[in-house]
Each structure stands twice: as C-alpha cells, then as structure tokens.
Design a protein around this motif. Structure first.
Motif, PDB file in Angstrom:
ATOM      1  N   HIS A 197      11.093   0.344 -37.996  1.00 16.11           N
ATOM      2  CA  HIS A 197      11.219  -0.399 -39.173  1.00 16.11           C
ATOM      3  C   HIS A 197       9.731  -0.558 -40.020  1.00 16.11           C
ATOM      4  N   GLU A 233      15.751  11.820 -40.695  1.00 19.14           N
ATOM      5  CA  GLU A 233      16.955  11.899 -41.843  1.00 19.14           C
ATOM      6  C   GLU A 233      17.154  10.249 -42.344  1.00 19.14           C
ATOM      7  N   GLY A 234      17.105  10.218 -43.615  1.00 18.94           N
ATOM      8  CA  GLY A 234      17.388   8.703 -44.178  1.00 18.94           C
ATOM      9  C   GLY A 234      16.255   7.924 -44.304  1.00 18.94           C
ATOM     10  N   TRP A 235      16.301   6.680 -44.345  1.00 19.50           N
ATOM     11  CA  TRP A 235      15.097   5.785 -44.487  1.00 19.50           C
ATOM     12  C   TRP A 235      15.561   4.363 -43.876  1.00 19.50           C
ATOM     13  N   ARG A 290       9.685   5.148 -51.870  1.00 14.89           N
ATOM     14  CA  ARG A 290      10.824   5.958 -51.576  1.00 14.89           C
ATOM     15  C   ARG A 290      11.076   7.101 -52.860  1.00 14.89           C
ATOM     16  N   PRO A 308      15.364   0.491 -43.305  1.00 17.93           N
ATOM     17  CA  PRO A 308      15.169  -0.563 -44.356  1.00 17.93           C
ATOM     18  C   PRO A 308      13.996  -1.582 -43.996  1.00 17.93           C
ATOM     19  N   ASN A 309      13.271  -1.766 -45.152  1.00 22.89           N
ATOM     20  CA  ASN A 309      12.594  -3.068 -45.117  1.00 22.89           C
ATOM     21  C   ASN A 309      13.040  -4.207 -44.397  1.00 22.89           C
ATOM     22  N   PRO A 340       6.375   2.036 -41.560  1.00 28.41           N
ATOM     23  CA  PRO A 340       5.928   3.503 -42.161  1.00 28.41           C
ATOM     24  C   PRO A 340       4.805   3.717 -40.990  1.00 28.41           C
ATOM     25  N   GLY A 344       9.690  -1.005 -43.557  1.00 30.74           N
ATOM     26  CA  GLY A 344      10.612   0.239 -43.804  1.00 30.74           C
ATOM     27  C   GLY A 344       9.723   1.431 -43.979  1.00 30.74           C
ATOM     28  N   GLY A 345      10.555   2.374 -43.977  1.00 35.31           N
ATOM     29  CA  GLY A 345       9.852   3.616 -44.220  1.00 35.31           C
ATOM     30  C   GLY A 345      11.054   4.831 -43.965  1.00 35.31           C
ATOM     31  N   PRO A 346      10.342   5.967 -43.722  1.00 39.27           N
ATOM     32  CA  PRO A 346      11.111   7.120 -43.354  1.00 39.27           C
ATOM     33  C   PRO A 346      11.615   7.067 -42.066  1.00 39.27           C
ATOM     34  N   ASN A 347      12.837   7.529 -41.752  1.00 40.87           N
ATOM     35  CA  ASN A 347      13.520   7.500 -40.588  1.00 40.87           C
ATOM     36  C   ASN A 347      12.418   8.461 -39.717  1.00 40.87           C
TER      37      ASN A 347
END
Length: 319
Positions: free
Chosen positions: A217, A241-243, A312, A245-246, A219, A234-237
């Motif tokens: 969780h 793939e995907g993100w 994002r 969350p914060n 970056p 949060g940040g890039p997975n």
C-alpha cells in the motif's frame, strides 16, 4: 638513480596506475564489507519454550499462506510455494517453506529462520531479495518469530522445489542487495509509542511488522524502496496490474475503526462491496486473527494521517 631506459613521464604513469589499482582494491574491499549479509547466531538466542498457539497467530498476521501456499488448491497449510510474483525487476517465484527436509525448510535451524525473517539473509549466507518483505518482518519480536517457526514445523511437509527467480542482469546479483539494504533496510525492532494505548501499539506492531501492509500500500522509487513520505498512500500494484488503494485518512476518512475491523474480518467494505484480488487472500488470514487483534489493527489504521498518494494517470493523486 633515474632509469634511463624509461621514456619521459613513464615513472609518473606507473605511480598513477599503482594508485588506481590500490584505490580500486580498497573500494572493492569496502564494498564487500559494507554489503556483507548479517546473521543471527544460535548462541545469541536465549533458552526459550515456543508458544505454538501464538505462532499460529503470527502466521495469520503475516499472511504466510497468501504467498507460500501451493496455488490452486484449498489447503492453506500446504506451503509448497510456486506463486509467481511479477515486478519491474523480473519475476520472483515464492519458495517452499513447508517443513519438508529436502525442498522446504525442514533442515533449517531456529537461528536460520530468525536470520531470514529479521536480517533478510539465507542459511547459506546470501542476501534475500526484498520481494520477501523482511524490511517489515524485522520489526517483529524474536520470540514471535521463534513461535512462528515452531508453528510452521507442525504443518505438513510438501515436496517439490520451486523454480529459480527470473531476473535480468544486474538485478540477479544478490550481493547488490547489500547496497539496497544500506539504502532502505532498517533492522531495528518495533518500539512502542507511550503516547498511545496498548491496543494502538499492538495494531501498529501487527500492521507494520508481520502484517507488512505498507509493502503493497505504498509507492516505491525507481530502486524499489518505499517512498517514506507516502507510506500507506497507495500506488501502482507491485505485481504490475492495477492500483493499490490509499489506506490513509486521505481516502478512508469516512471509515470508522469498526469499519476497518469489520473489513479485516469479512472483506466487506462499508458501501457493500467486497475485497478482491490479492486482498481477498489477505482477508482469509486476517479473518482468522483474534477479534482483539483486528480491533487493534483497526485502531491504528484509523489513526493514519491523511497523505496524498502518487498521481494516477488520468486521475487525481492518492485515489
């Protein structure tokens, strides 16, 4: 007497070459010393009777089965590994940590396991890649790590050696991880904050330590280190793939502590939606924690100050 057979300036050139060779040798020696893997010796571990029940709690807090259970089978105690974890640096293959004598950790000593968990060093004395989140596990009390090891030894052995990581040069050079550790690895154990309650500190211990929530969780910079100023934002997975969350109050300010605790127990969000993807695997573990531990984690998570996450593409930051 000056050597008359040497061309003009040859003596100076020779001294420069010697100086450079000495400089390189000293530099390599310093690099080797600074990047030396650290270990925990058996003699440094006092006599201790492990608490297997607490080891199971630590197992669930750490979500060990989320990564180490054999994929595509229902038994979360079969820790034969094999899950592939893609990353910007290559693909990591999660190892077998079952008590199998040949392919797992059945031959490991207790000191080997403690060393791996809180120092990020293998029994053979090499650095583990930080895809294994020892950067968080290092906060864990040695007694809890020893309890976890005792619990793991009660689980079924699973045969089968996992394939090697698929990492391009230079990311496949384990010694270079020593440089990464110098930059990003703090192996100091957790220290309670006396300004907060015992429950808050228990939650902080579980979330930041074995729970390793910040590992996904937060970056990361171009070297793969967590951006400290945006921890939990949060940040890039990390898997590409995907993100992710914060989870600070920047995004979850409307959540109550009870909402956090309920989510950790059921995977259900306050709006009626439910966790998916890798978080669903995490919930399978946190749902098995004692209720008071989920409440403690919730109290700590609710206290996280609002932090703006990275932007994002096409959206505002931290969403």
């Amino acid at each position: 007497m000056q050597d008359l057979n040497l061309p003009p300036g040859a003596g100076m050139l020779r001294r420069i070459v010697i100086f450079l060779l000495v400089f390189v040798a000293v530099g390599l020696g310093l690099f080797w010393w600074l990047t030396m893997p650290k270990s925990v010796t058996a003699s440094s571990l006092p006599a201790y009777q492990p608490n297997i029940a607490n080891g199971q709690v630590m197992f669930n807090a750490g979500g060990c089965s989320s990564c180490h259970a054999v994929p595509n089978q229902p038994d979360s105690t079969r820790l034969g590994g094999g899950l592939a974890l893609p990353s910007p640096f290559g693909t990591f293959h999660v190892p077998n940590v079952s008590p199998d004598q040949k392919d797992g950790i059945g031959r490991w000593s207790e000191a080997d396991f403690v060393t791996a968990m809180i120092r990020g060093t293998s029994p053979s004395g090499t650095h583990y890649f930080p895809a294994f989140p020892y950067t968080s596990y290092a906060l864990t009390k040695t007694e809890d790590v020893r309890d976890l090891f005792a619990y793991l030894k009660t689980l079924p052995p699973v045969s089968g050696r996992v394939r090697d990581h698929e990492l391009p040069f230079p990311f496949n050079i384990r010694r270079m991880v020593g440089v990464w550790k110098l930059l990003f690895f703090n192996d100091k154990p957790f220290t309670a904050d006396t300004a907060h309650s015992a429950a808050w500190n228990r939650g902080a211990y579980l979330v930041n330590g074995l729970g390793h929530c910040a590992e996904c969780h937060s970056p990361r910079n171009f070297l793969g280190g967590i951006v400290a100023a945006q921890r939990f934002a949060g940040g890039p997975n990390p898997e590409g793939e995907g993100w992710v969350p914060n989870i600070t109050q920047k995004r979850l300010g409307e959540w109550s502590a009870k909402d956090f605790a309920y989510f950790l127990g059921t995977g259900e969000l306050p709006d009626g939606d439910s966790a998916g993807g890798s978080m669903a695997r995490v919930i399978k573990n946190t749902s098995q924690l004692p209720e008071q531990d989920r409440a403690a984690m919730a109290e700590y998570l609710k206290s996280l100050p609002p932090v703006e996450g990275p932007a994002r593409a096409g959206k505002s930051g931290g969403k």
